[in-house]
Write a protein that holds these residues in place. Sequence first.
Motif, PDB file in Angstrom:
ATOM      1  N   LYS A 154      30.830  32.614  95.718  1.00  0.00           N
ATOM      2  CA  LYS A 154      29.661  31.724  95.778  1.00  0.00           C
ATOM      3  C   LYS A 154      28.494  32.327  95.005  1.00  0.00           C
ATOM      4  CE  LYS A 154      26.911  29.072  99.089  1.00  0.00           C
ATOM      5  NZ  LYS A 154      27.489  27.761  98.728  1.00  0.00           N
ATOM      6  N   VAL A 155      28.312  33.637  95.119  1.00  0.00           N
ATOM      7  CA  VAL A 155      27.261  34.309  94.356  1.00  0.00           C
ATOM      8  C   VAL A 155      27.539  34.183  92.857  1.00  0.00           C
ATOM      9  CG1 VAL A 155      26.168  36.541  93.887  1.00  0.00           C
ATOM     10  CG2 VAL A 155      26.763  35.913  96.230  1.00  0.00           C
ATOM     11  N   LEU A 156      28.800  34.367  92.461  1.00  0.00           N
ATOM     12  CA  LEU A 156      29.159  34.241  91.046  1.00  0.00           C
ATOM     13  C   LEU A 156      28.968  32.815  90.550  1.00  0.00           C
ATOM     14  CD1 LEU A 156      30.410  37.083  91.501  1.00  0.00           C
ATOM     15  CD2 LEU A 156      32.329  36.341  90.081  1.00  0.00           C
ATOM     16  N   ASN A 157      29.325  31.852  91.376  1.00  0.00           N
ATOM     17  CA  ASN A 157      29.179  30.462  90.963  1.00  0.00           C
ATOM     18  C   ASN A 157      27.715  30.097  90.743  1.00  0.00           C
ATOM     19  OD1 ASN A 157      30.434  27.686  90.661  1.00  0.00           O
ATOM     20  ND2 ASN A 157      29.022  27.278  92.337  1.00  0.00           N
ATOM     21  N   ASN A 158      26.834  30.577  91.618  1.00  0.00           N
ATOM     22  CA  ASN A 158      25.404  30.318  91.443  1.00  0.00           C
ATOM     23  C   ASN A 158      24.849  31.040  90.221  1.00  0.00           C
ATOM     24  OD1 ASN A 158      25.441  28.766  93.767  1.00  0.00           O
ATOM     25  ND2 ASN A 158      24.787  30.433  95.090  1.00  0.00           N
ATOM     26  N   TYR A 159      25.475  32.150  89.847  1.00  0.00           N
ATOM     27  CA  TYR A 159      25.050  32.914  88.672  1.00  0.00           C
ATOM     28  C   TYR A 159      25.463  32.206  87.387  1.00  0.00           C
ATOM     29  CZ  TYR A 159      25.077  36.736  85.237  1.00  0.00           C
ATOM     30  OH  TYR A 159      24.891  37.509  84.116  1.00  0.00           O
ATOM     31  N   TYR A 160      26.693  31.724  87.334  1.00  0.00           N
ATOM     32  CA  TYR A 160      27.191  31.080  86.120  1.00  0.00           C
ATOM     33  C   TYR A 160      26.819  29.609  86.036  1.00  0.00           C
ATOM     34  CZ  TYR A 160      29.989  35.191  84.970  1.00  0.00           C
ATOM     35  OH  TYR A 160      30.390  36.458  84.636  1.00  0.00           O
ATOM     36  N   HIS A 161      26.471  28.993  87.152  1.00  0.00           N
ATOM     37  CA  HIS A 161      26.043  27.592  87.168  1.00  0.00           C
ATOM     38  C   HIS A 161      24.715  27.512  87.922  1.00  0.00           C
ATOM     39  CE1 HIS A 161      30.514  27.540  86.928  1.00  0.00           C
ATOM     40  NE2 HIS A 161      30.270  26.656  85.980  1.00  0.00           N
ATOM     41  N   PRO A 162      23.638  27.987  87.323  1.00  0.00           N
ATOM     42  CA  PRO A 162      22.357  28.071  88.043  1.00  0.00           C
ATOM     43  C   PRO A 162      21.730  26.698  88.270  1.00  0.00           C
ATOM     44  CG  PRO A 162      22.044  28.636  85.744  1.00  0.00           C
ATOM     45  CD  PRO A 162      23.536  28.448  85.932  1.00  0.00           C
TER      46      PRO A 162
END
Length: 317
Positions: A154-162
Amino acid sequence: MQRQYKAQRGLNTGLLLLFGQIYQVGLNNIPPITFATLAVNIYLFLQPLKPLEEVCISVSEGFYRRDWHRLYLSAFHHADDWHLYFNMVSLLWKGIKLERRLGSMWFGYIITLFSVLVGIVYMILEFTLAELLENPSFIQSCAVGFSGVLFALKVLNNYYHPGGSSSLMGIYVSNKYACWVELIAIHLLSPGSSFAGHLAGILVGLMYTMGPLKTIMKACAGGFIFPTVFSQQRNNNNPDYRYSGYASNTQRDYNPYTAGMNEEEQVEWAIRNSLNDTGNSARHYHDERRPYGFWLPPEEPSHEELRRRRLQRFERW
């Protein structure tokens, strides 16, 4: 991760709903690593390698008794069918987005490494809590489930799809802080869940996005695996994104309008047609446009012609 678990028995309603979700998404729409991870979790739920008390991760079993197999086994076993259902539906959504963004090889690398790292960070957190609070129960606390890895994803997803926001119990929260709000909400609504396990996932995700973990992973990959780089704009300071400049660099195809001629040829053609078109009257000058993009006006009338037109205008008054 789940701290309390029970025997799997009866009708697995959650498993049936999970199959329904997978069918609704479509097998062709699920990338290979995401599909393989789903399959492993489902298989180990139906045919567990060991009883849950022998695969769950804890400081006592994982560190003191050196049962390191629990580091990777604990993430892929679930307490019951509903535990499996909610985790796998979350994986389905996050996996499709991240695997398409990063590529299957790198995403598989992340899943494999994060499954172990979350267990390690979980033991560190539980050991720290036991020491700070002088409560040995944290040493014995045993957890299973994939949700720690999901918090990291979830942290990675928010990073790559801000950008954007998520609805948590009807309250919209910015995706930048959604994982922290979800961490607290799950702990309050489901006391049997592992707060330390979910927090470990967030910390592993931050180690990747803000810490040295991604650099270390690239170095350990030895140049054989790299995250896929897409041509899209995210942030000028983010090396994973490159802006393609499509709007400014791409040339449109005007051949259907120019018959393949360059600019000089179009001008020459327009002048030639204007000079040759001597049969057109003044009415055509005002009411009709040439088929090409620009055109020349007819010759200006002589001085005698202007004088004649002025006289006619006065006569009409």
